[in-house]
Design a protein around this motif. Structure first.
Motif, PDB file in Angstrom:
ATOM      1  N   VAL A 349       0.852  -1.190   0.000  1.00 57.80           N
ATOM      2  CA  VAL A 349       0.000   0.000   0.000  1.00 57.80           C
ATOM      3  C   VAL A 349       0.888   1.240   0.000  1.00 57.80           C
ATOM      4  O   VAL A 349       1.832   1.329   0.797  1.00 57.80           O
ATOM      5  CB  VAL A 349      -0.935   0.028   1.228  1.00 57.80           C
ATOM      6  CG1 VAL A 349      -1.742   1.332   1.260  1.00 57.80           C
ATOM      7  CG2 VAL A 349      -1.872  -1.172   1.225  1.00 57.80           C
ATOM      8  N   VAL A 350       0.597   2.175  -0.900  1.00 60.01           N
ATOM      9  CA  VAL A 350       1.231   3.490  -0.876  1.00 60.01           C
ATOM     10  C   VAL A 350       0.207   4.458  -0.291  1.00 60.01           C
ATOM     11  O   VAL A 350      -0.800   4.767  -0.930  1.00 60.01           O
ATOM     12  CB  VAL A 350       1.659   3.943  -2.283  1.00 60.01           C
ATOM     13  CG1 VAL A 350       2.223   5.364  -2.227  1.00 60.01           C
ATOM     14  CG2 VAL A 350       2.699   2.991  -2.863  1.00 60.01           C
ATOM     15  N   LEU A 351       0.445   4.881   0.952  1.00 57.98           N
ATOM     16  CA  LEU A 351      -0.446   5.810   1.643  1.00 57.98           C
ATOM     17  C   LEU A 351       0.113   7.217   1.461  1.00 57.98           C
ATOM     18  O   LEU A 351       1.234   7.509   1.885  1.00 57.98           O
ATOM     19  CB  LEU A 351      -0.536   5.450   3.127  1.00 57.98           C
ATOM     20  CG  LEU A 351      -1.374   6.356   4.027  1.00 57.98           C
ATOM     21  CD1 LEU A 351      -2.828   6.410   3.570  1.00 57.98           C
ATOM     22  CD2 LEU A 351      -1.275   5.893   5.481  1.00 57.98           C
ATOM     23  N   GLU A 352      -0.671   8.065   0.839  1.00 60.42           N
ATOM     24  CA  GLU A 352      -0.195   9.398   0.444  1.00 60.42           C
ATOM     25  C   GLU A 352      -0.992  10.476   1.168  1.00 60.42           C
ATOM     26  O   GLU A 352      -2.217  10.387   1.296  1.00 60.42           O
ATOM     27  CB  GLU A 352      -0.381   9.547  -1.070  1.00 60.42           C
ATOM     28  CG  GLU A 352      -0.125  10.938  -1.615  1.00 60.42           C
ATOM     29  CD  GLU A 352      -0.366  11.015  -3.106  1.00 60.42           C
ATOM     30  OE1 GLU A 352       0.572  11.308  -3.842  1.00 60.42           O
ATOM     31  OE2 GLU A 352      -1.524  10.752  -3.544  1.00 60.42           O
ATOM     32  N   TYR A 353      -0.278  11.514   1.639  1.00 62.03           N
ATOM     33  CA  TYR A 353      -0.910  12.693   2.219  1.00 62.03           C
ATOM     34  C   TYR A 353      -0.525  13.911   1.383  1.00 62.03           C
ATOM     35  O   TYR A 353       0.653  14.089   1.038  1.00 62.03           O
ATOM     36  CB  TYR A 353      -0.459  12.890   3.663  1.00 62.03           C
ATOM     37  CG  TYR A 353      -0.988  11.825   4.607  1.00 62.03           C
ATOM     38  CD1 TYR A 353      -2.241  11.962   5.205  1.00 62.03           C
ATOM     39  CD2 TYR A 353      -0.247  10.688   4.884  1.00 62.03           C
ATOM     40  CE1 TYR A 353      -2.732  10.989   6.073  1.00 62.03           C
ATOM     41  CE2 TYR A 353      -0.728   9.701   5.746  1.00 62.03           C
ATOM     42  CZ  TYR A 353      -1.973   9.863   6.327  1.00 62.03           C
ATOM     43  OH  TYR A 353      -2.463   8.899   7.173  1.00 62.03           O
ATOM     44  N   TYR A 354      -1.504  14.756   1.067  1.00 66.59           N
ATOM     45  CA  TYR A 354      -1.224  15.920   0.232  1.00 66.59           C
ATOM     46  C   TYR A 354      -2.194  17.040   0.566  1.00 66.59           C
ATOM     47  O   TYR A 354      -3.190  16.848   1.251  1.00 66.59           O
ATOM     48  CB  TYR A 354      -1.340  15.551  -1.249  1.00 66.59           C
ATOM     49  CG  TYR A 354      -2.766  15.347  -1.727  1.00 66.59           C
ATOM     50  CD1 TYR A 354      -3.441  16.372  -2.404  1.00 66.59           C
ATOM     51  CD2 TYR A 354      -3.462  14.151  -1.506  1.00 66.59           C
ATOM     52  CE1 TYR A 354      -4.751  16.202  -2.840  1.00 66.59           C
ATOM     53  CE2 TYR A 354      -4.765  13.979  -1.929  1.00 66.59           C
ATOM     54  CZ  TYR A 354      -5.403  15.007  -2.598  1.00 66.59           C
ATOM     55  OH  TYR A 354      -6.708  14.835  -3.020  1.00 66.59           O
ATOM     56  N   ARG A 355      -1.872  18.228   0.066  1.00 68.08           N
ATOM     57  CA  ARG A 355      -2.780  19.373   0.157  1.00 68.08           C
ATOM     58  C   ARG A 355      -2.985  19.915  -1.252  1.00 68.08           C
ATOM     59  O   ARG A 355      -2.004  20.196  -1.946  1.00 68.08           O
ATOM     60  CB  ARG A 355      -2.223  20.470   1.065  1.00 68.08           C
ATOM     61  CG  ARG A 355      -3.187  21.666   1.226  1.00 68.08           C
ATOM     62  CD  ARG A 355      -2.551  22.799   2.024  1.00 68.08           C
ATOM     63  NE  ARG A 355      -2.304  22.430   3.404  1.00 68.08           N
ATOM     64  CZ  ARG A 355      -3.213  22.414   4.364  1.00 68.08           C
ATOM     65  NH1 ARG A 355      -4.454  22.758   4.101  1.00 68.08           N
ATOM     66  NH2 ARG A 355      -2.889  22.080   5.587  1.00 68.08           N
ATOM     67  N   PRO A 356      -4.226  20.068  -1.712  1.00 68.37           N
ATOM     68  CA  PRO A 356      -4.466  20.577  -3.062  1.00 68.37           C
ATOM     69  C   PRO A 356      -3.809  21.932  -3.294  1.00 68.37           C
ATOM     70  O   PRO A 356      -3.855  22.818  -2.439  1.00 68.37           O
ATOM     71  CB  PRO A 356      -5.993  20.706  -3.129  1.00 68.37           C
ATOM     72  CG  PRO A 356      -6.506  19.749  -2.102  1.00 68.37           C
ATOM     73  CD  PRO A 356      -5.482  19.757  -1.004  1.00 68.37           C
ATOM     74  N   GLY A 357      -3.184  22.088  -4.457  1.00 63.35           N
ATOM     75  CA  GLY A 357      -2.625  23.368  -4.847  1.00 63.35           C
ATOM     76  C   GLY A 357      -1.237  23.663  -4.334  1.00 63.35           C
ATOM     77  O   GLY A 357      -0.641  24.675  -4.706  1.00 63.35           O
ATOM     78  N   LEU A 358      -0.673  22.816  -3.480  1.00 61.84           N
ATOM     79  CA  LEU A 358       0.672  23.042  -2.970  1.00 61.84           C
ATOM     80  C   LEU A 358       1.684  22.911  -4.110  1.00 61.84           C
ATOM     81  O   LEU A 358       1.630  21.952  -4.885  1.00 61.84           O
ATOM     82  CB  LEU A 358       0.983  22.024  -1.869  1.00 61.84           C
ATOM     83  CG  LEU A 358       2.255  22.231  -1.053  1.00 61.84           C
ATOM     84  CD1 LEU A 358       2.116  23.457  -0.171  1.00 61.84           C
ATOM     85  CD2 LEU A 358       2.546  21.003  -0.207  1.00 61.84           C
ATOM     86  N   ASP A 359       2.620  23.871  -4.229  1.00 60.51           N
ATOM     87  CA  ASP A 359       3.585  23.865  -5.335  1.00 60.51           C
ATOM     88  C   ASP A 359       4.278  22.519  -5.484  1.00 60.51           C
ATOM     89  O   ASP A 359       4.375  21.972  -6.587  1.00 60.51           O
ATOM     90  CB  ASP A 359       4.662  24.941  -5.112  1.00 60.51           C
ATOM     91  CG  ASP A 359       4.178  26.331  -5.490  1.00 60.51           C
ATOM     92  OD1 ASP A 359       2.965  26.485  -5.756  1.00 60.51           O
ATOM     93  OD2 ASP A 359       5.002  27.255  -5.502  1.00 60.51           O
ATOM     94  N   LEU A 360       4.799  22.009  -4.375  1.00 58.75           N
ATOM     95  CA  LEU A 360       5.585  20.781  -4.423  1.00 58.75           C
ATOM     96  C   LEU A 360       4.739  19.627  -4.960  1.00 58.75           C
ATOM     97  O   LEU A 360       5.199  18.843  -5.789  1.00 58.75           O
ATOM     98  CB  LEU A 360       6.105  20.451  -3.024  1.00 58.75           C
ATOM     99  CG  LEU A 360       7.103  19.294  -2.914  1.00 58.75           C
ATOM    100  CD1 LEU A 360       8.306  19.521  -3.804  1.00 58.75           C
ATOM    101  CD2 LEU A 360       7.538  19.119  -1.473  1.00 58.75           C
ATOM    102  N   TYR A 361       3.486  19.550  -4.517  1.00 60.34           N
ATOM    103  CA  TYR A 361       2.635  18.455  -4.977  1.00 60.34           C
ATOM    104  C   TYR A 361       2.201  18.676  -6.426  1.00 60.34           C
ATOM    105  O   TYR A 361       2.109  17.732  -7.211  1.00 60.34           O
ATOM    106  CB  TYR A 361       1.416  18.322  -4.075  1.00 60.34           C
ATOM    107  CG  TYR A 361       0.635  17.048  -4.328  1.00 60.34           C
ATOM    108  CD1 TYR A 361       1.216  15.813  -4.063  1.00 60.34           C
ATOM    109  CD2 TYR A 361      -0.648  17.074  -4.853  1.00 60.34           C
ATOM    110  CE1 TYR A 361       0.528  14.633  -4.303  1.00 60.34           C
ATOM    111  CE2 TYR A 361      -1.343  15.904  -5.085  1.00 60.34           C
ATOM    112  CZ  TYR A 361      -0.752  14.680  -4.811  1.00 60.34           C
ATOM    113  OH  TYR A 361      -1.433  13.518  -5.066  1.00 60.34           O
ATOM    114  N   THR A 362       1.950  19.918  -6.792  1.00 56.27           N
ATOM    115  CA  THR A 362       1.571  20.230  -8.170  1.00 56.27           C
ATOM    116  C   THR A 362       2.629  19.743  -9.149  1.00 56.27           C
ATOM    117  O   THR A 362       2.318  19.139 -10.184  1.00 56.27           O
ATOM    118  CB  THR A 362       1.370  21.745  -8.336  1.00 56.27           C
ATOM    119  OG1 THR A 362       0.245  22.161  -7.544  1.00 56.27           O
ATOM    120  CG2 THR A 362       1.109  22.120  -9.786  1.00 56.27           C
TER     121      THR A 362
END
Length: 472
Positions: A349-362
């Motif tokens: 399982v790859v469990l991912e945490y993110y925040r929409p619109g964050l530069d790094l994630y974009t």
């Protein structure tokens, strides 16, 4: 082509799409923005093919640069082309970074195109758009945005080669080495082609993440060259700390962190480097020194995300280390299904945490998607948790962005148990869990290349360890 001629009146009907509603909110609240600190400029022309069908869609066109701020969008720049289709747009942003540039028709009720756009001090970009669009998308031209396009091109090449590598298995090991060598070199050299640009500084640190575990001596040497003005200086410190620990051990890694903290520009960076020190102790199973370093960080930098993460150092040490059972999670997906980590046992399982619109994630999301696409749904489960609790913001983010796998929202944000059980204060981050429900490792910020290596080894346990690279 004929110049675009705007219509001066527009109406908004009920039941518009999420993004359309957010756009209208943005236009209505533009005067309420916080005082900006970065100024740039966009100019261009919108032309309409008079023979095109559905010309009504191109009436009353708007060009916007916005940033999400909870449910509200801050309008950083807004322009309506004149009778000849030309427009001038001053842009005011709170900081240098990547924002959303979009083109809207029918008075702001229908999005025609969008792209990521770098706003940086003094940057002037040109944009020419022909409607209807023929698949070219929006292509703003400026030094900053040329660098962003070069970064995208390099990562697209890497994604294609990565997908091919994962699908061919161990037989493609030499191709993997060449892929890493080529992509890391291209990313590092963007600094020479586009000096001082946001995307080039971002790419330099991304090149370190690709090399980590393959050529750690080069990682450390290059990390020492990352300027403290880089938006990813802290990420570079975390990558270099791990590389130096593999080369010369725990004490050498702490000495390197002393050097990098002394070079830091501000308290946020120093707090981030101190967090790397805590992680160094945790990686060495030195719980008491980790708790002591945590206490120092919280005392020196109490109002930083790092301090919030450090408050749970003891929990990290006792519950979240590699080899420990993964904390249980039960979540409700955006499809309305109930999903538990226990139900996914039998595959990684790859469990991912993110925040929409964050530069790094974009900028890293396409590489994440390439990793997903290179694996079978029945062999690896991807579970993504947004720490943004607002469902409207999440729907707006996902409407035109691909994020395959199981998706969920932490209803209480960073305080939600979905987040606190894995202490995912700083995002994006990933947790790799093996088929037996055991934590393999956790990966922060630029950890996708290391995650890919670990996942490859889980899926191909007979594969030998990677051969270190030798780059000039």
């Amino acid at each position: 082509m004929i110049p675009y001629v705007p219509v001066l009146s527009s109406t908004v009907s009920p039941g518009q799409c999420v993004l359309g509603a957010l756009l209208l909110v943005a236009l209505g609240t533009a005067c309420q923005q916080p005082a900006p600190s970065i100024q740039s400029h966009l100019k261009g022309q919108v032309l309409v093919d008079s023979s095109a069908d559905g010309l009504d869609a191109y009436r009353d066109v708007r060009v916007l640069v916005v940033r999400p701020d909870g449910r509200r969008l801050d309008t950083l720049g807004h322009a309506r082309p004149g009778p000849d289709g030309r427009f001038q747009m001053p842009i005011s942003a709170p900081k240098r970074g990547v924002y959303a540039l979009s083109l809207w028709g029918r008075g702001g009720r229908e999005q025609l195109a969008s792209t990521e756009y770098v706003v940086a001090p003094g940057d002037t970009a040109a944009l020419r758009v022909e409607l209807p669009m023929r698949g070219d998308g929006l292509r703003p031209v400026s030094p900053e945005n040329r660098a962003l396009q070069a970064y995208r091109t390099a990562m697209s090449m890497h994604q294609r080669l990565l997908t091919r590598r994962l699908r061919t298995g161990a037989a493609g090991a030499n191709a993997q080495v060449q892929n890493i060598r080529l992509t890391s070199s291209v990313l590092w050299r963007l600094q020479d082609r586009y000096p001082g640009t946001y995307a080039a500084e971002f790419a330099a640190v991304e090149s370190l993440s690709l090399l980590e575990g393959w050529n750690d001596s080069l990682v450390v040497a290059r990390a020492r060259q990352i300027p403290s003005s880089s938006p990813r200086y802290v990420d570079a410190a975390h990558i270099a700390r791990r590389a130096e620990a593999r080369r010369h051990g725990h004490r050498a890694a702490l000495t390197l962190l002393d050097t990098l903290e002394a070079r830091a520009d501000n308290s946020w960076q120093r707090a981030g480097v101190q967090a790397a020190r805590i992680q160094a102790f945790l990686d060495s199973a030195q719980v008491e020194p980790a708790l002591s370093a945590s206490q120092q960080l919280r005392a020196r930098f109490p109002n930083t995300p790092w301090a919030r993460w450090a408050r749970r150092t003891e929990y990290e040490a006792t519950r979240l280390q590699p080899g420990m059972p993964a904390p249980s999670l039960t979540l409700r997906t955006l499809r309305g299904d109930t999903l538990s980590l226990r139900s996914l046992r039998g595959r990684p399982v790859v469990l991912e945490y993110y925040r929409p619109g964050l530069d790094l994630y974009t900028l890293q999301r396409p590489l994440r998607n390439a990793l997903h696409d290179a694996t079978r749904a029945d062999s690896v489960a991807f579970v993504s948790v947004s720490i943004e609790p607002d469902t409207v913001v999440n729907r707006a983010f996902l409407q035109h962005r691909r994020l395959p796998g199981h998706r969920a929202i932490a209803a209480d944000g960073a305080r939600d148990s979905l987040v606190t059980r894995y202490n995912a204060v700083r995002v994006p981050s990933w947790v790799l869990i093996d088929s037996a429900g055991t934590i393999v490792d956790r990966y922060q910020a630029s950890g996708l290349p290391a995650l890919r290596q670990s996942l490859t080894q889980l899926l191909q346990p007979e594969q030998s360890a990677p051969t270190p690279l030798s780059l000039p």
